[in-house]
Design an enzyme around this catalytic site. Sequence first.
Site, PDB file in Angstrom:
ATOM      1  N   GLY A  26       0.821  -1.205   0.000  1.00  0.00           N
ATOM      2  CA  GLY A  26       0.000   0.000   0.000  1.00  0.00           C
ATOM      3  C   GLY A  26       0.849   1.247   0.000  1.00  0.00           C
ATOM      4  O   GLY A  26       2.053   1.201   0.282  1.00  0.00           O
ATOM      5  N   ASP A 118     -23.314   7.534   2.861  1.00  0.00           N
ATOM      6  CA  ASP A 118     -22.720   8.631   3.627  1.00  0.00           C
ATOM      7  C   ASP A 118     -21.416   9.126   3.004  1.00  0.00           C
ATOM      8  O   ASP A 118     -20.994  10.255   3.264  1.00  0.00           O
ATOM      9  CB  ASP A 118     -22.441   8.182   5.067  1.00  0.00           C
ATOM     10  CG  ASP A 118     -23.676   8.214   5.948  1.00  0.00           C
ATOM     11  OD1 ASP A 118     -24.627   8.944   5.615  1.00  0.00           O
ATOM     12  OD2 ASP A 118     -23.685   7.511   6.976  1.00  0.00           O
ATOM     13  N   TYR A 225     -24.762  17.540   8.909  1.00  0.00           N
ATOM     14  CA  TYR A 225     -24.186  16.479   9.739  1.00  0.00           C
ATOM     15  C   TYR A 225     -22.934  17.000  10.442  1.00  0.00           C
ATOM     16  O   TYR A 225     -22.095  17.663   9.838  1.00  0.00           O
ATOM     17  CB  TYR A 225     -23.838  15.274   8.869  1.00  0.00           C
ATOM     18  CG  TYR A 225     -23.208  14.129   9.633  1.00  0.00           C
ATOM     19  CD1 TYR A 225     -23.992  13.138  10.206  1.00  0.00           C
ATOM     20  CD2 TYR A 225     -21.830  14.056   9.784  1.00  0.00           C
ATOM     21  CE1 TYR A 225     -23.417  12.087  10.903  1.00  0.00           C
ATOM     22  CE2 TYR A 225     -21.240  13.011  10.486  1.00  0.00           C
ATOM     23  CZ  TYR A 225     -22.040  12.038  11.043  1.00  0.00           C
ATOM     24  OH  TYR A 225     -21.469  11.005  11.737  1.00  0.00           O
TER      25      TYR A 225
END
Length: 228
Positions: A26, A118, A225
Site C-alpha cells: 500500500g 454517507d 451532519y
Amino acid sequence: MQKLKQQVFEANMDLPRYGLVTFTWGNVSAIDRERGLVVIKPSGVAYETMKADDMVVVDMSGKVVEGEYRPSSDTATHLELYRRYPSLGGIVHTHSTHATAWAQAGLAIPALGTTHADYFFGDIPCTRGLSEEEVQGEYELNTGKVIIETLGNAEPLHTPGIVVYQHGPFAWGKDAHDAVHNAVVMEEVAKMAWIARSINPQLNHIDSYLMNKHFMRKHGPNAYYGQK
C-alpha cells in the site's frame, strides 16, 4: 515540505493500523499544489522501520527532488490523477481484502445502504481491464488513465474511490488523512456488500431518495451532519 512529509508518513502508518495492508502492499501520497510537488511513500520500505524523513518528494513529472529512496512503484498513477483532478489533495492505494475481492471479480461495489451513501454517491465503480499493450507499456500511468476513463467527468470527491479490475482499490480525498478515511470506509462497505449479497442475492440497491438524503446531509451545500 517537512510538514507535508509528516502528514503523509502518519497517513501511511494508518494503513496497517486500520488493517488495510499486509507487508508493504500500500501507499499514500499528498500534493502541494502551490509548489507542484508530491510526497509519497518509498517503494518496498517496511512500515515497522519507516520514518517521516523516508518519504520521497517528486515533481509532477515523477522526478525525485528530495529523498534517499525510490518512490512508490505506483507514483505515476498518483501523478496522473493529481494532474486530472485539481480537487484531490491525497491518494491511497491498498490491496485490502474485500475491496480487492470486488476488483478481482470485476464488479463495482454496489450501494446497498446508508453507510455507503454517507461517503459514496452511487456504486464504487470498477474499471475495465488493461490491455496487454497497456500493461507492457507504461503500466502505472495507464492505470491512472483507466481510472480517469471510468470516472469520466464525475466529481471525484463525490465518489472518492474506485476498484481497478484484477488489481485493487484506490481512494482519494482533500488530503492524505481524508483519503485514508475513505479507503477505510471503502473496505468496510465492500465487506458489508459481500455479506448482504450473500444473505440475499436478489438484494436491490439503496433507494435513490435515501441515497440522496444521506450523501447530501454530509456533503451537500446545505449539509448539517456534524459540528461546524
